[in-house]
Design a protein around this motif. Sequence first.
Motif, mmCIF file in Angstrom:
data_model
loop_
_atom_site.group_PDB
_atom_site.id
_atom_site.type_symbol
_atom_site.label_atom_id
_atom_site.label_comp_id
_atom_site.label_asym_id
_atom_site.label_seq_id
_atom_site.Cartn_x
_atom_site.Cartn_y
_atom_site.Cartn_z
ATOM 1 N N TYR A 64 -2.114 1.648 9.606
ATOM 2 C CA TYR A 64 -2.810 1.406 8.341
ATOM 3 C C TYR A 64 -2.490 0.023 7.804
ATOM 4 O O TYR A 64 -1.367 -0.454 7.889
ATOM 5 C CB TYR A 64 -2.417 2.462 7.316
ATOM 6 N N GLY A 67 -4.468 0.358 3.157
ATOM 7 C CA GLY A 67 -5.085 1.655 2.955
ATOM 8 C C GLY A 67 -6.162 2.037 3.949
ATOM 9 O O GLY A 67 -6.685 3.149 3.899
ATOM 10 N N TRP A 149 10.232 0.679 -2.957
ATOM 11 C CA TRP A 149 9.030 -0.139 -2.751
ATOM 12 C C TRP A 149 9.262 -1.573 -3.209
ATOM 13 O O TRP A 149 8.632 -2.490 -2.713
ATOM 14 C CB TRP A 149 7.851 0.459 -3.509
ATOM 15 N N LYS A 167 0.700 -1.175 3.992
ATOM 16 C CA LYS A 167 -0.061 -0.085 4.603
ATOM 17 C C LYS A 167 -0.882 0.684 3.566
ATOM 18 O O LYS A 167 -1.726 1.495 3.920
ATOM 19 C CB LYS A 167 0.899 0.879 5.320
ATOM 20 N N TYR A 168 -0.633 0.403 2.286
ATOM 21 C CA TYR A 168 -1.263 1.154 1.207
ATOM 22 C C TYR A 168 -2.380 0.348 0.540
ATOM 23 O O TYR A 168 -2.439 -0.874 0.674
ATOM 24 C CB TYR A 168 -0.210 1.547 0.180
ATOM 25 N N CYS A 172 -2.204 0.106 -5.147
ATOM 26 C CA CYS A 172 -0.821 0.576 -5.112
ATOM 27 C C CYS A 172 0.147 -0.604 -5.106
ATOM 28 O O CYS A 172 1.212 -0.547 -5.736
ATOM 29 C CB CYS A 172 -0.593 1.442 -3.870
ATOM 30 N N ARG A 207 -1.848 5.801 -9.212
ATOM 31 C CA ARG A 207 -1.484 4.851 -8.150
ATOM 32 C C ARG A 207 -0.134 5.218 -7.537
ATOM 33 O O ARG A 207 0.042 5.169 -6.322
ATOM 34 C CB ARG A 207 -1.436 3.427 -8.713
ATOM 35 N N ILE A 210 -0.341 8.169 -5.111
ATOM 36 C CA ILE A 210 -0.817 7.830 -3.765
ATOM 37 C C ILE A 210 0.357 7.409 -2.889
ATOM 38 O O ILE A 210 0.444 7.797 -1.726
ATOM 39 C CB ILE A 210 -1.874 6.708 -3.834
ATOM 40 N N LEU A 211 1.269 6.637 -3.437
ATOM 41 C CA LEU A 211 2.450 6.198 -2.682
ATOM 42 C C LEU A 211 3.299 7.377 -2.237
ATOM 43 O O LEU A 211 3.918 7.348 -1.173
ATOM 44 C CB LEU A 211 3.295 5.244 -3.532
ATOM 45 N N TYR A 217 1.864 7.246 6.216
ATOM 46 C CA TYR A 217 1.119 6.123 6.810
ATOM 47 C C TYR A 217 1.976 5.399 7.824
ATOM 48 O O TYR A 217 3.096 5.093 7.595
ATOM 49 C CB TYR A 217 0.707 5.148 5.708
#
Length: 217
Positions: A64, A67, A149, A167-168, A172, A207, A210-211, A217
Amino acid sequence: MKNINLRIRKDATVMVSAGEHVPDEIIEKFVRSKASWILKHLRHVEERKSVKELDNLANDHTVYYLGMPYKLEVIETAGRQTALFQENQIILLVKDRHNVVTKRNTFNAWLKEKGKTEFKHSLERIHPLVAAYDINKPKIVIRAMKSRWGSCSFTNNKITLNTELLKYPVKCIDYVVLHELAHFRYKKHDQAFYQFLTKIMPDWKERKKILKEIAAY
């Protein structure tokens, strides 16, 4: 339990079991006597884990970026080891496609290079939203991190961002950048900190979700 039992778990934690009446000093002495055995098996656990992760960079594996899913194609080259986009694929160019360490190092180096551009763009989008709050534009440091992160340094006026963020989705990345910028004004994760996030980015919770949800991922 009459005996002291020792085992290494798959997550590399060391488990020691003993009867409740066994003195702590006896348990500690036992563990110290097994130090070489523990270290040996911990190395094996880490090696197995590394090989498993590195083997993911094989032909037709999905990787990824921002995203979006891309099929990976690994090609041997006599030239520079790098990666590049080709339609819906990411081409990984390496000198030995069977060398998992080389593949991982090459891919991570490429990610870090892409991060210089993507993270810079994110900072350019987000910093103007907080500049009025006396938050100076920081420097960006990029590196792989296992548990966070991002992080920030007040004294050096810099934020460090995890290469895995690439990858996001972009939104994010923007959330993490805002999160770190907010710490220049609010050092703790207190109510004022989260109120500030909500004021600048009302959908920050979505957001962040999603992480957490797509961590595979």
